[in-house]
Design a protein around this motif. Structure first.
Motif, mmCIF file in Angstrom:
data_model
loop_
_atom_site.group_PDB
_atom_site.id
_atom_site.type_symbol
_atom_site.label_atom_id
_atom_site.label_comp_id
_atom_site.label_asym_id
_atom_site.label_seq_id
_atom_site.Cartn_x
_atom_site.Cartn_y
_atom_site.Cartn_z
ATOM 1 N N GLY A 1 1.604 -16.863 -7.131
ATOM 2 C CA GLY A 1 2.437 -15.958 -7.919
ATOM 3 C C GLY A 1 2.074 -14.506 -7.682
ATOM 4 N N LEU A 2 0.774 -14.234 -7.541
ATOM 5 C CA LEU A 2 0.332 -12.875 -7.233
ATOM 6 C C LEU A 2 0.885 -12.426 -5.890
ATOM 7 C CD1 LEU A 2 -1.325 -10.307 -7.492
ATOM 8 C CD2 LEU A 2 -3.333 -11.606 -6.720
ATOM 9 N N HIS A 3 0.813 -13.305 -4.900
ATOM 10 C CA HIS A 3 1.330 -12.939 -3.575
ATOM 11 C C HIS A 3 2.843 -12.727 -3.604
ATOM 12 C CE1 HIS A 3 -2.215 -13.155 -0.956
ATOM 13 N NE2 HIS A 3 -2.667 -13.997 -1.866
ATOM 14 N N ALA A 4 3.548 -13.464 -4.457
ATOM 15 C CA ALA A 4 4.990 -13.241 -4.604
ATOM 16 C C ALA A 4 5.255 -11.869 -5.208
ATOM 17 C CB ALA A 4 5.602 -14.342 -5.475
ATOM 18 N N GLU A 5 4.416 -11.454 -6.170
ATOM 19 C CA GLU A 5 4.561 -10.116 -6.760
ATOM 20 C C GLU A 5 4.319 -9.032 -5.712
ATOM 21 O OE1 GLU A 5 5.716 -9.392 -9.593
ATOM 22 O OE2 GLU A 5 5.545 -11.261 -10.729
ATOM 23 N N LEU B 1 0.830 -1.209 0.000
ATOM 24 C CA LEU B 1 0.000 0.000 0.000
ATOM 25 C C LEU B 1 0.863 1.259 0.000
ATOM 26 C CD1 LEU B 1 -2.697 -1.083 2.602
ATOM 27 C CD2 LEU B 1 -3.112 -0.644 0.182
ATOM 28 N N ALA B 2 2.000 1.165 0.663
ATOM 29 C CA ALA B 2 2.854 2.347 0.800
ATOM 30 C C ALA B 2 3.780 2.556 -0.394
ATOM 31 C CB ALA B 2 3.683 2.233 2.078
ATOM 32 N N TYR B 3 4.231 1.462 -1.013
ATOM 33 C CA TYR B 3 5.322 1.596 -1.974
ATOM 34 C C TYR B 3 4.998 1.151 -3.405
ATOM 35 C CZ TYR B 3 8.087 2.143 2.280
ATOM 36 O OH TYR B 3 8.585 2.579 3.482
ATOM 37 N N ALA B 4 3.868 0.495 -3.655
ATOM 38 C CA ALA B 4 3.596 -0.023 -4.998
ATOM 39 C C ALA B 4 3.484 1.109 -6.016
ATOM 40 C CB ALA B 4 2.325 -0.852 -5.003
ATOM 41 N N SER B 5 4.190 0.956 -7.124
ATOM 42 C CA SER B 5 4.136 1.921 -8.217
ATOM 43 C C SER B 5 3.244 1.370 -9.325
ATOM 44 C CB SER B 5 5.548 2.148 -8.769
ATOM 45 O OG SER B 5 5.997 0.962 -9.416
ATOM 46 N N PRO B 6 2.869 2.200 -10.300
ATOM 47 C CA PRO B 6 2.097 1.678 -11.436
ATOM 48 C C PRO B 6 2.800 0.502 -12.127
ATOM 49 C CG PRO B 6 2.015 4.066 -11.417
ATOM 50 C CD PRO B 6 2.996 3.679 -10.350
ATOM 51 N N ALA B 7 4.133 0.546 -12.176
ATOM 52 C CA ALA B 7 4.890 -0.552 -12.785
ATOM 53 C C ALA B 7 4.752 -1.838 -11.978
ATOM 54 C CB ALA B 7 6.360 -0.170 -12.917
ATOM 55 N N ASP B 8 4.598 -1.723 -10.664
ATOM 56 C CA ASP B 8 4.422 -2.918 -9.819
ATOM 57 C C ASP B 8 3.045 -3.538 -10.017
ATOM 58 O OD1 ASP B 8 6.935 -2.762 -8.489
ATOM 59 O OD2 ASP B 8 6.147 -1.167 -7.201
ATOM 60 N N ILE B 9 2.069 -2.726 -10.337
ATOM 61 C CA ILE B 9 0.700 -3.216 -10.507
ATOM 62 C C ILE B 9 0.578 -4.105 -11.747
ATOM 63 C CG2 ILE B 9 -1.706 -2.534 -10.869
ATOM 64 C CD1 ILE B 9 -0.664 -1.969 -8.064
ATOM 65 N N VAL B 10 1.374 -3.820 -12.776
ATOM 66 C CA VAL B 10 1.265 -4.557 -14.048
ATOM 67 C C VAL B 10 1.443 -6.064 -13.869
ATOM 68 C CG1 VAL B 10 2.262 -4.889 -16.344
ATOM 69 C CG2 VAL B 10 1.912 -2.568 -15.454
ATOM 70 N N PRO B 11 2.538 -6.563 -13.238
ATOM 71 C CA PRO B 11 2.666 -8.015 -13.071
ATOM 72 C C PRO B 11 1.606 -8.611 -12.140
ATOM 73 C CG PRO B 11 4.438 -6.883 -11.912
ATOM 74 C CD PRO B 11 3.746 -5.872 -12.759
ATOM 75 N N MET B 12 1.099 -7.796 -11.214
ATOM 76 C CA MET B 12 0.006 -8.281 -10.361
ATOM 77 C C MET B 12 -1.236 -8.559 -11.207
ATOM 78 S SD MET B 12 0.245 -5.855 -6.977
ATOM 79 C CE MET B 12 1.836 -5.392 -6.284
ATOM 80 N N ARG B 13 -1.557 -7.633 -12.111
ATOM 81 C CA ARG B 13 -2.707 -7.824 -12.998
ATOM 82 C C ARG B 13 -2.488 -9.042 -13.905
ATOM 83 N NH1 ARG B 13 -6.761 -5.024 -10.659
ATOM 84 N NH2 ARG B 13 -6.335 -2.793 -10.495
ATOM 85 N N GLU B 14 -1.241 -9.271 -14.300
ATOM 86 C CA GLU B 14 -0.946 -10.427 -15.149
ATOM 87 C C GLU B 14 -1.211 -11.737 -14.404
ATOM 88 O OE1 GLU B 14 3.080 -9.736 -16.281
ATOM 89 O OE2 GLU B 14 2.556 -8.337 -17.905
ATOM 90 N N LYS B 15 -0.874 -11.760 -13.121
ATOM 91 C CA LYS B 15 -1.132 -12.958 -12.325
ATOM 92 C C LYS B 15 -2.638 -13.168 -12.133
ATOM 93 C CE LYS B 15 3.047 -14.426 -11.601
ATOM 94 N NZ LYS B 15 3.762 -13.453 -12.435
ATOM 95 N N VAL B 16 -3.372 -12.077 -11.958
ATOM 96 C CA VAL B 16 -4.827 -12.192 -11.857
ATOM 97 C C VAL B 16 -5.400 -12.754 -13.160
ATOM 98 C CG1 VAL B 16 -6.988 -10.897 -11.657
ATOM 99 C CG2 VAL B 16 -5.097 -10.393 -10.099
ATOM 100 N N GLU B 17 -4.855 -12.317 -14.277
ATOM 101 C CA GLU B 17 -5.308 -12.838 -15.573
ATOM 102 C C GLU B 17 -4.974 -14.325 -15.705
ATOM 103 O OE1 GLU B 17 -7.117 -13.129 -19.178
ATOM 104 O OE2 GLU B 17 -7.251 -11.545 -17.675
ATOM 105 N N ALA B 18 -3.813 -14.750 -15.184
ATOM 106 C CA ALA B 18 -3.458 -16.172 -15.192
ATOM 107 C C ALA B 18 -4.447 -16.967 -14.342
ATOM 108 C CB ALA B 18 -2.033 -16.372 -14.669
ATOM 109 N N MET B 19 -4.894 -16.379 -13.244
ATOM 110 C CA MET B 19 -5.926 -17.011 -12.428
ATOM 111 C C MET B 19 -7.213 -17.166 -13.223
ATOM 112 S SD MET B 19 -5.342 -14.958 -8.822
ATOM 113 C CE MET B 19 -6.767 -15.703 -8.006
ATOM 114 N N ARG B 20 -7.560 -16.125 -13.999
ATOM 115 C CA ARG B 20 -8.784 -16.157 -14.786
ATOM 116 C C ARG B 20 -8.731 -17.276 -15.836
ATOM 117 N NH1 ARG B 20 -11.960 -12.071 -14.952
ATOM 118 N NH2 ARG B 20 -10.263 -10.595 -14.573
ATOM 119 N N VAL B 21 -7.573 -17.403 -16.499
ATOM 120 C CA VAL B 21 -7.404 -18.446 -17.517
ATOM 121 C C VAL B 21 -7.524 -19.827 -16.884
ATOM 122 C CG1 VAL B 21 -5.766 -19.501 -19.125
ATOM 123 C CG2 VAL B 21 -6.018 -17.005 -19.037
#
Length: 209
Positions: free
Chosen positions: A130-134, A94-114
């Motif tokens: 994998g999302l939690h590792a990100e 919450l304190a440090y995530a940048s927009p660049a950090d959000i991108v791989p998180m969204r990718e892991k969510v998409e992998a969950m969807r697939v």
């Protein structure tokens, strides 16, 4: 298999294949599945063959059950510690995530969807890890991040199979996917109240054998 005591010798591969009256390829594929699910053990050498495996231990992980190999106790400990560290890593995200950090998180969510669309429970849960590792990677505390990811590796390395618990598989996928989508939303929006609510929902419930 339920009528056979754990550790009982079932016979040799060839004896069982002939008794079942199936082709070698069919028998070997069935045997592979039984081994993967921890139902049968193969022992080489004199007196070897196929044996009924010991009962597989299980860990309740949110709303899923992880069927585990002999490393069940290590996984149970790793799950408990992981739960304790989740709030610390979420606080850092919450304190440090940048927009660049959000991108791989969204990718892991998409992998969950697939994985959800393919009804692949193991792939789904591994994408979740994998999302939690990100999320852990965002933390500036490298010791905390590395330790957390090593816990995830312990859990994954001993997991044989994943089952939905107390609900249909499709419903389980939907609920968990939605929760993790909202988790990434909370990080992106720096929403502390939502993150606390989601961590309570996500917490592991119990461990059993």
């Amino acid at each position: 298999m339920k009528s056979v005591e754990p550790g009982s010798r079932l016979g040799t591969k060839e004896e069982l294949r002939k008794a079942c009256g199936v082709a070698v390829g069919t028998f070997n594929e069935t045997l592979r599945l039984l081994q993967t699910r921890g139902l049968v053990a193969v022992r080489p050498g004199p007196g070897g063959g196929l044996f009924a495996a010991e009962q597989t231990a299980q860990v309740r992980f949110g709303n899923s059950m992880l069927a585990l190999d002999a490393g069940a106790m290590a996984v149970a400990d790793a799950v408990r510690i992981r739960d304790a560290l989740d709030p610390l890593l979420m606080e850092d995200a919450l304190a440090y995530a940048s927009p660049a950090d959000i991108v791989p998180m969204r990718e892991k969510v998409e992998a969950m969807r697939v994985a959800s669309e393919e009804a692949n429970a193991v792939a789904f849960v591994r994408a979740t890890w994998g999302l939690h590792a990100e999320i852990a990677d965002v933390s500036p505390n490298q010791m905390l991040s590395s330790f957390y990811k090593s816990l995830l590796e312990i859990i994954e390395s001993h997991t044989l199979e994943v089952h939905a618990q107390d609900q249909p598989l499709a419903e389980y996928f939907h609920d968990l996917l939605l929760m993790h989508e909202r988790m990434v939303d909370a990080i992106e929006q720096r929403d502390e109240e939502l993150s606390r609510q989601l961590l309570l929902e996500h917490k592991t419930i119990t461990v059993k054998s």
